[in-house]
Design a protein around this motif. Structure first.
Motif, PDB file in Angstrom:
ATOM      1  N   ARG A   1      26.910  12.703   3.464  1.00  0.00           N
ATOM      2  CA  ARG A   1      25.689  12.737   4.299  1.00  0.00           C
ATOM      3  C   ARG A   1      24.807  11.506   4.114  1.00  0.00           C
ATOM      4  N   ASN A   2      24.989  10.769   3.009  1.00  0.00           N
ATOM      5  CA  ASN A   2      24.168   9.578   2.805  1.00  0.00           C
ATOM      6  C   ASN A   2      24.946   8.281   3.026  1.00  0.00           C
ATOM      7  N   VAL A   3      26.058   8.377   3.744  1.00  0.00           N
ATOM      8  CA  VAL A   3      26.825   7.182   4.135  1.00  0.00           C
ATOM      9  C   VAL A   3      26.905   7.176   5.665  1.00  0.00           C
ATOM     10  N   VAL A   4      26.572   6.033   6.284  1.00  0.00           N
ATOM     11  CA  VAL A   4      26.524   5.978   7.748  1.00  0.00           C
ATOM     12  C   VAL A   4      27.881   6.364   8.370  1.00  0.00           C
ATOM     13  N   LYS A   5      27.823   7.116   9.485  1.00  0.00           N
ATOM     14  CA  LYS A   5      29.083   7.544  10.126  1.00  0.00           C
ATOM     15  C   LYS A   5      29.502   6.539  11.181  1.00  0.00           C
ATOM     16  N   LEU A   6      30.773   6.134  11.094  1.00  0.00           N
ATOM     17  CA  LEU A   6      31.325   5.235  12.106  1.00  0.00           C
ATOM     18  C   LEU A   6      31.937   6.106  13.199  1.00  0.00           C
ATOM     19  N   LEU A   7      31.477   5.933  14.432  1.00  0.00           N
ATOM     20  CA  LEU A   7      32.003   6.770  15.515  1.00  0.00           C
ATOM     21  C   LEU A   7      33.252   6.143  16.125  1.00  0.00           C
ATOM     22  N   GLY A   8      33.304   4.813  16.136  1.00  0.00           N
ATOM     23  CA  GLY A   8      34.473   4.156  16.707  1.00  0.00           C
ATOM     24  C   GLY A   8      34.278   2.665  16.830  1.00  0.00           C
ATOM     25  N   CYS A   9      35.164   2.028  17.588  1.00  0.00           N
ATOM     26  CA  CYS A   9      35.046   0.584  17.754  1.00  0.00           C
ATOM     27  C   CYS A   9      35.617   0.170  19.105  1.00  0.00           C
ATOM     28  N   CYS A  10      35.364  -1.090  19.454  1.00  0.00           N
ATOM     29  CA  CYS A  10      35.901  -1.631  20.698  1.00  0.00           C
ATOM     30  C   CYS A  10      36.543  -2.969  20.356  1.00  0.00           C
ATOM     31  N   LEU A  11      37.807  -3.117  20.750  1.00  0.00           N
ATOM     32  CA  LEU A  11      38.541  -4.314  20.334  1.00  0.00           C
ATOM     33  C   LEU A  11      38.929  -5.203  21.505  1.00  0.00           C
ATOM     34  N   GLU A  12      38.655  -4.721  22.739  1.00  0.00           N
ATOM     35  CA  GLU A  12      39.151  -5.481  23.904  1.00  0.00           C
ATOM     36  C   GLU A  12      38.152  -6.535  24.367  1.00  0.00           C
ATOM     37  N   THR A  13      37.116  -6.786  23.570  1.00  0.00           N
ATOM     38  CA  THR A  13      36.132  -7.813  23.924  1.00  0.00           C
ATOM     39  C   THR A  13      36.396  -9.059  23.085  1.00  0.00           C
ATOM     40  N   GLN A  14      35.743 -10.174  23.472  1.00  0.00           N
ATOM     41  CA  GLN A  14      35.990 -11.433  22.763  1.00  0.00           C
ATOM     42  C   GLN A  14      35.666 -11.303  21.273  1.00  0.00           C
ATOM     43  N   VAL A  15      34.576 -10.548  20.990  1.00  0.00           N
ATOM     44  CA  VAL A  15      34.233 -10.286  19.584  1.00  0.00           C
ATOM     45  C   VAL A  15      34.318  -8.781  19.351  1.00  0.00           C
ATOM     46  N   PRO A  16      34.802  -8.354  18.175  1.00  0.00           N
ATOM     47  CA  PRO A  16      34.930  -6.922  17.943  1.00  0.00           C
ATOM     48  C   PRO A  16      33.566  -6.230  17.852  1.00  0.00           C
ATOM     49  N   ILE A  17      33.535  -4.954  18.239  1.00  0.00           N
ATOM     50  CA  ILE A  17      32.280  -4.198  18.268  1.00  0.00           C
ATOM     51  C   ILE A  17      32.473  -2.886  17.507  1.00  0.00           C
ATOM     52  N   LEU A  18      31.485  -2.544  16.671  1.00  0.00           N
ATOM     53  CA  LEU A  18      31.546  -1.285  15.940  1.00  0.00           C
ATOM     54  C   LEU A  18      30.487  -0.330  16.471  1.00  0.00           C
ATOM     55  N   VAL A  19      30.805   0.973  16.499  1.00  0.00           N
ATOM     56  CA  VAL A  19      29.858   1.968  17.009  1.00  0.00           C
ATOM     57  C   VAL A  19      29.545   2.986  15.908  1.00  0.00           C
ATOM     58  N   TYR A  20      28.252   3.093  15.550  1.00  0.00           N
ATOM     59  CA  TYR A  20      27.822   4.003  14.487  1.00  0.00           C
ATOM     60  C   TYR A  20      26.891   5.071  15.045  1.00  0.00           C
ATOM     61  N   GLU A  21      26.686   6.119  14.223  1.00  0.00           N
ATOM     62  CA  GLU A  21      25.602   7.056  14.535  1.00  0.00           C
ATOM     63  C   GLU A  21      24.296   6.263  14.409  1.00  0.00           C
ATOM     64  N   PHE A  22      23.289   6.648  15.194  1.00  0.00           N
ATOM     65  CA  PHE A  22      22.015   5.929  15.166  1.00  0.00           C
ATOM     66  C   PHE A  22      21.115   6.533  14.093  1.00  0.00           C
ATOM     67  N   ILE A  23      20.588   5.676  13.220  1.00  0.00           N
ATOM     68  CA  ILE A  23      19.682   6.154  12.162  1.00  0.00           C
ATOM     69  C   ILE A  23      18.272   5.728  12.583  1.00  0.00           C
ATOM     70  N   SER A  24      17.443   6.735  12.873  1.00  0.00           N
ATOM     71  CA  SER A  24      16.241   6.472  13.681  1.00  0.00           C
ATOM     72  C   SER A  24      15.116   5.678  13.031  1.00  0.00           C
ATOM     73  N   ASN A  25      14.990   5.710  11.704  1.00  0.00           N
ATOM     74  CA  ASN A  25      13.798   5.066  11.123  1.00  0.00           C
ATOM     75  C   ASN A  25      14.001   3.670  10.550  1.00  0.00           C
ATOM     76  N   GLY A  26      15.116   3.046  10.871  1.00  0.00           N
ATOM     77  CA  GLY A  26      15.313   1.650  10.444  1.00  0.00           C
ATOM     78  C   GLY A  26      15.558   1.524   8.942  1.00  0.00           C
ATOM     79  N   ASN A  27      15.414   0.301   8.442  1.00  0.00           N
ATOM     80  CA  ASN A  27      15.815   0.079   7.048  1.00  0.00           C
ATOM     81  C   ASN A  27      14.676   0.216   6.035  1.00  0.00           C
ATOM     82  N   LEU A  28      15.079   0.447   4.781  1.00  0.00           N
ATOM     83  CA  LEU A  28      14.122   0.666   3.685  1.00  0.00           C
ATOM     84  C   LEU A  28      13.250  -0.571   3.446  1.00  0.00           C
ATOM     85  N   TYR A  29      13.843  -1.748   3.629  1.00  0.00           N
ATOM     86  CA  TYR A  29      13.130  -3.025   3.404  1.00  0.00           C
ATOM     87  C   TYR A  29      11.798  -3.023   4.160  1.00  0.00           C
ATOM     88  N   LYS A  30      11.877  -2.595   5.431  1.00  0.00           N
ATOM     89  CA  LYS A  30      10.704  -2.572   6.313  1.00  0.00           C
ATOM     90  C   LYS A  30       9.592  -1.714   5.694  1.00  0.00           C
TER      91      LYS A  30
END
Ligand SMILES: Nc1ncnc2c1ncn2[C@@H]1O[C@H](COP(=O)(O)OP(=O)(O)OP(=O)(O)O)[C@@H](O)[C@H]1O
Length: 404
Positions: free
Chosen positions: A149-178
């Motif tokens: 539950r404390n590791v981001v979930k990878l939903l999938g990826c897209c490889l047919e574009t010039q650069v590879p793309i990763l798709v994750y679950e959205f974590i709504s409150n941004g990063n701790l640094y902020k």
């Protein structure tokens, strides 16, 4: 100009006129059909070229390797969906700049919405060279084995574009640094929240190091890689640099990777990454939470200092409270601060062997929280006993008064 009179010649002229009209109309239709045909042909060739290009990108982006890796992994591998470029274009409004959530060394992260209404984070790599590709595939393979539950979930990826793309679950409150380093008068990350975040990150790292089927080292633990959800629960993200022992038996790297300020000095010297290197980086995050200072902070307009070194120096002089974040000073328990300070000191030990394991760190943090809540409970119980006593006392006084 053609002149026609009402004679036999005139009749011939009318026929000629009809011929001309037929020829003109026929030619126009022919040209239109030809143009339409050419346009269709162009579209067909374009489509075929696009298909070929997508196939080429899929291959170049390591699609075959990825398919192979995912199919040879054991049953623990989650279903990783391969998204089409069209789907992600629609989801991110054509990778609109207004949708950018953040930018890292590897690429840009966009917020998107799938057609089923799910909100996603889409990470588009910057450039594709061999190394980036390896990091990309690495992240997919590692994250697809994760279920915590404390590791981001990878939903999938897209490889047919010039650069590879990763798709994750959205974590709504941004990063701790902020939340630690960007001034926000409306919201304060309380001491209790900081302790909870520390426990959650420690628990997730302990899971990666020992509970997962193959030990995994994150190798880039830092506050920008810790995301907070709607309830401010911590989620570890960015597994581009991580390694599983199964993939990398030697842990010897050709070049040292990581982020300045969080980097284990022992790893920096030996190029040998161990689980204790993650412990060191976690120690830096603990000090960030304690002090509210950046891992490399400016001590004066001309001098930048390493937070870890500065912290160790203060601990040696018994001056832990000098570095405590002023924003939490009034609302924290001193014993908890001392316990967390001592733990951070152990994590930052220059000798990796003397650092605790992430399991030990988690246990210690849980003990600190437990002790804190016991103290709170005790003080609440004491308060209610005192209240009872004073009620009884008041009762006695009124009884005495009544007797008189
Ligand atoms: N799943 C997610 N949900 C919401 N925001 C995210 C998500 N993943 C990343 N982000 C945002 O995008 C930013 C950039 O993320 P990314 O992992 O690419 O880079 P980084 O950790 O900042 O830098 P680097 O890649 O150089 O280590 C994060 O700091 C975070 O604010």
């Amino acid at each position: 100009m053609l002149k026609c009179v009402n004679t036999r010649g005139g009749f011939r002229c009318a026929i000629n006129k009809i011929y001309i009209i037929i020829i003109v109309v026929g030619s126009v239709i022919f040209i239109l059909v030809l143009l339409f045909g050419l346009w269709r042909l162009y579209k067909l060739i374009k489509k075929r070229q696009n298909k070929e290009l997508k196939k080429k990108f899929f291959k170049r982006n390591g699609g075959l390797l990825l398919q192979q890796q995912l199919s040879t992994s054991d049953g623990s591998v989650q279903k990783t969906k391969i998204y089409s470029s069209k789907e992600l274009e629609v989801a991110t409004d054509g990778f609109n700049v207004n949708r950018i959530l953040g930018e890292g060394g590897q690429g840009t992260v966009y917020k998107g919405m799938l057609t089923d209404g799910r909100i996603i984070a889409v990470k588009k790599s910057k450039v594709v060279d061999e190394e980036n590709l390896e990091e990309f595939i690495n992240e997919v393979v590692i994250l697809s084995q994760m279920n915590h539950r404390n590791v981001v979930k990878l939903l999938g990826c897209c490889l047919e574009t010039q650069v590879p793309i990763l798709v994750y679950e959205f974590i709504s409150n941004g990063n701790l640094y902020k939340y630690i380093h960007v001034q926000n008068d409306d919201f304060l990350l309380s001491w209790e929240m900081r302790l909870r975040i520390a426990i959650e990150v420690a628990g997730a790292l302990s899971y990666l190091h020992s509970a997962a089927s193959i030990p995994i080292y994150h190798r880039d633990i830092k506050s920008t890689n810790i995301l907070l959800d709607e309830k401010y629960r911590a989620t570890i993200s960015d597994f581009g640099s991580s390694r599983s022992i199964a993939i990398d038996q030697t842990h010897l790297t050709t070049h040292v990777q990581g982020t300045f300020g969080y980097l284990d000095p022992e790893y920096f010297q030996s190029s040998q990454f161990t689980e204790k290197s993650d412990v060191y980086s976690f120690g830096v995050v603990l000090v960030e939470l304690l002090s509210g200072k950046k891992p490399i902070f400016s001590a004066s307009p001309t001098e930048s200092r390493s937070l870890a070194t500065h912290f160790i120096m203060l601990m040696e002089d018994n001056r832990l409270f000098d570095i405590l974040d002023a924003r939490v000073k009034e609302h924290c328990h001193n014993e908890e601060v001392v316990a967390v300070g001592n733990l951070a000191r152990k994590c930052l030990n220059l000798n990796g062997k003397n650092r605790p394991t992430m399991k030990e760190v988690t246990t210690e943090l849980e003990r600190v929280i437990q002790k804190g809540s016991n103290v709170q409970q005790d003080s609440q119980e004491n308060e209610s006993i005192m209240a009872d006593l004073s009620m009884q006392y008041m009762g006695c006084i009124s009884d005495i008064n009544n007797d008189l």
